[in-house]
Enzyme design. Structure first.
Site, short mmCIF file in Angstrom:
data_model
loop_
_atom_site.label_atom_id
_atom_site.label_comp_id
_atom_site.label_asym_id
_atom_site.label_seq_id
_atom_site.Cartn_x
_atom_site.Cartn_y
_atom_site.Cartn_z
CB SER A 121 -19.43 -9.81 -44.94
OG SER A 121 -19.81 -8.74 -45.61
CG HIS A 142 -24.98 -10.59 -45.54
ND1 HIS A 142 -24.59 -11.70 -46.00
CD2 HIS A 142 -24.19 -9.57 -45.98
CE1 HIS A 142 -23.44 -11.37 -46.64
NE2 HIS A 142 -23.07 -10.26 -46.71
CD GLU A 154 -26.38 -15.04 -46.08
OE1 GLU A 154 -26.22 -16.17 -45.51
OE2 GLU A 154 -25.17 -14.34 -46.18
CG ASN A 192 -19.93 -13.35 -47.53
OD1 ASN A 192 -19.71 -13.52 -48.65
ND2 ASN A 192 -20.06 -12.37 -46.76
P1 NAD Z 1 -16.88 0.64 -48.49
O1 NAD Z 1 -15.68 0.48 -48.18
O2 NAD Z 1 -17.49 0.55 -50.02
O3 NAD Z 1 -17.74 1.49 -47.53
C1 NAD Z 1 -17.64 1.48 -46.23
C2 NAD Z 1 -18.01 3.08 -45.72
O4 NAD Z 1 -17.95 2.99 -44.33
C3 NAD Z 1 -17.01 4.06 -46.29
O5 NAD Z 1 -17.84 5.05 -47.07
C4 NAD Z 1 -16.40 4.55 -44.87
O6 NAD Z 1 -16.22 6.01 -45.17
C5 NAD Z 1 -17.51 4.35 -44.06
N1 NAD Z 1 -17.23 4.38 -42.71
C6 NAD Z 1 -16.07 3.93 -42.02
N2 NAD Z 1 -15.84 4.34 -40.78
C7 NAD Z 1 -17.01 4.41 -40.32
C8 NAD Z 1 -17.61 5.18 -39.18
N3 NAD Z 1 -16.83 5.07 -38.07
N4 NAD Z 1 -18.75 5.73 -39.25
C9 NAD Z 1 -19.44 5.83 -40.40
N5 NAD Z 1 -19.05 5.39 -41.41
C10 NAD Z 1 -17.81 4.84 -41.67
O7 NAD Z 1 -17.43 -1.04 -47.93
P2 NAD Z 1 -18.79 -1.79 -48.39
O8 NAD Z 1 -18.28 -2.92 -49.40
O9 NAD Z 1 -19.87 -0.85 -48.66
O10 NAD Z 1 -19.06 -2.70 -47.06
C11 NAD Z 1 -19.91 -2.23 -45.97
C12 NAD Z 1 -20.35 -3.38 -45.10
O11 NAD Z 1 -21.13 -4.12 -45.99
C13 NAD Z 1 -19.42 -4.27 -44.53
O12 NAD Z 1 -19.70 -4.71 -43.12
C14 NAD Z 1 -19.03 -5.39 -45.52
O13 NAD Z 1 -18.68 -6.47 -44.88
C15 NAD Z 1 -20.71 -5.52 -45.92
N6 NAD Z 1 -20.98 -6.20 -47.21
C16 NAD Z 1 -20.19 -5.91 -48.41
C17 NAD Z 1 -20.35 -6.59 -49.37
C18 NAD Z 1 -19.61 -6.16 -50.60
O14 NAD Z 1 -19.59 -7.30 -51.71
N7 NAD Z 1 -18.74 -5.44 -50.66
C19 NAD Z 1 -21.51 -7.47 -49.68
C20 NAD Z 1 -22.37 -7.60 -48.25
C21 NAD Z 1 -21.78 -7.06 -47.27
#
Ligand code: NAD
Length: 293
Positions: A121, A142, A154, A192
């Site tokens: 993000s 993204h 993005e 963001n």
């Molecule tokens: P989340 O907390 O729902 O999921 C993250 C996952 O990553 C978890 O299942 C965790 O077990 C796993 N994880 C952690 N360490 C790990 C590792 N070393 N190896 C493999 N897996 C691992 O988070 P999310 O909301 O899915 O966000 C994930 C990414 O997407 C982040 O970079 C976030 O910034 C980005 N993102 C999030 C959003 C949102 O609205 N939440 C939107 C766009 C992008």
């Protein structure tokens, strides 16, 4: 360009990872989804099944096509299952140390010509790319949350990203039914950079007692026609992710206007991460979310 993507790897099976696996499988790609937590990988598959079923019940997806799409996805914890992927999309926790450790494991098993995209993000694509053996084949992709429903992706070029890599990923976004928008590699890109300071300001508004959770969310929904209030949206994104993005903005742009609200810091310290942990600005333990302040 004669580079064909058949199998896509996804790292992370949380809300974004399982959403990305969902849209890739639906578009006909084979998918391997990895999570460091075996239960999270299984839960990710269950979530995809549930979300696809909802699309079937709404008439947006045929039941037979759903079964085929679901059969294209495997999930687990072993990096070796990425060895026949032409692209891996990293969507793990928003933490640079975690992402760099993942990239180290990934490049050790990936074919030399495979591309890597990060769904970060906010973190610098140039810096993440420089941590791999293939900065030219590294790009930001993204997606928005929830991935199956949101139209935008993005696409972010790091300073070393090849033009071919950028073009292949842009074309992929279109094949996934999304609209790509170019964003330059500045902290938090476009969406963001604009959205998170607004959410952070809403949390300051709560912190300073200008309004309650309900008044802030109602004011922004009815006063600006936002479909969700900013605090509800913060819970939906995940408060850990919101805080991580604010830190990247604050440090990356060196401007105090991006200072994370202390209340946001406290909530994350308490493990109140929003919907995913059952409590944030709302309590999600009952049938209806209940405001906590
Ligand atoms: P989340 O907390 O729902 O999921 C993250 C996952 O990553 C978890 O299942 C965790 O077990 C796993 N994880 C952690 N360490 C790990 C590792 N070393 N190896 C493999 N897996 C691992 O988070 P999310 O909301 O899915 O966000 C994930 C990414 O997407 C982040 O970079 C976030 O910034 C980005 N993102 C999030 C959003 C949102 O609205 N939440 C939107 C766009 C992008």
């Amino acid at each position: 360009m004669s580079f064909e993507i058949k199998k896509i790897g996804v790292v992370g099976s949380g809300q974004m990872g399982n959403g990305i696996a969902h849209v890739c499988a639906k578009a006909g790609y084979d998918v391997f989804m990895l999570d460091s937590n075996a239960d999270a990988a299984k839960d990710g598959l269950v979530k995809i099944d549930h979300n696809m079923e909802r699309e079937v019940s709404r008439g947006q997806f045929d039941a037979a096509a759903k079964a085929k799409a679901l059969a294209r996805i495997t999930a687990g914890t072993n990096y070796k299952d990425f060895k026949d992927c032409q692209l891996v999309i990293e969507a793990a926790t928003e933490d640079e140390t975690i992402k760099k450790a993942i990239l180290t494991e990934l490049v050790a098993v990936l074919p030399a010509d495979a591309l890597i995209a990060s769904n970060t993000s906010s973190i610098s694509i140039t810096r993440l790319g420089a941590h791999t053996d293939r900065p030219g084949k590294f790009v930001g992709m993204h997606f928005m949350n929830p991935v199956p429903r949101m139209e935008l992706v993005e696409i972010i070029r790091g300073i070393a990203t090849d033009e071919d890599t950028y073009a292949i990923i842009r074309e992929l976004a279109v094949k996934l039914g999304k609209t790509p928008v170019n964003a330059e590699d500045f902290p938090a890109f476009i969406v963001n950079r604009i959205l998170l300071p607004m959410i952070n300001e809403a949390i300051y508004t709560l912190y300073e007692g200008v309004g309650s959770v309900v008044s802030i969310d109602t004011a922004m929904k009815l006063g600006t026609h936002h479909p969700m209030g900013p605090l509800e949206l913060a819970d939906f994104i995940g408060l850990d992710t919101c805080l991580a993005v604010m830190h990247v903005l604050h440090e990356g742009l060196a401007d105090t206007k991006y200072r994370p609200c202390p209340l946001l810091v406290k909530y994350v310290e308490a493990g109140w991460l929003g919907r995913k942990s059952g409590r944030g600005f709302y309590d999600y333990s009952g049938d209806e979310p209940v405001p906590t302040r």
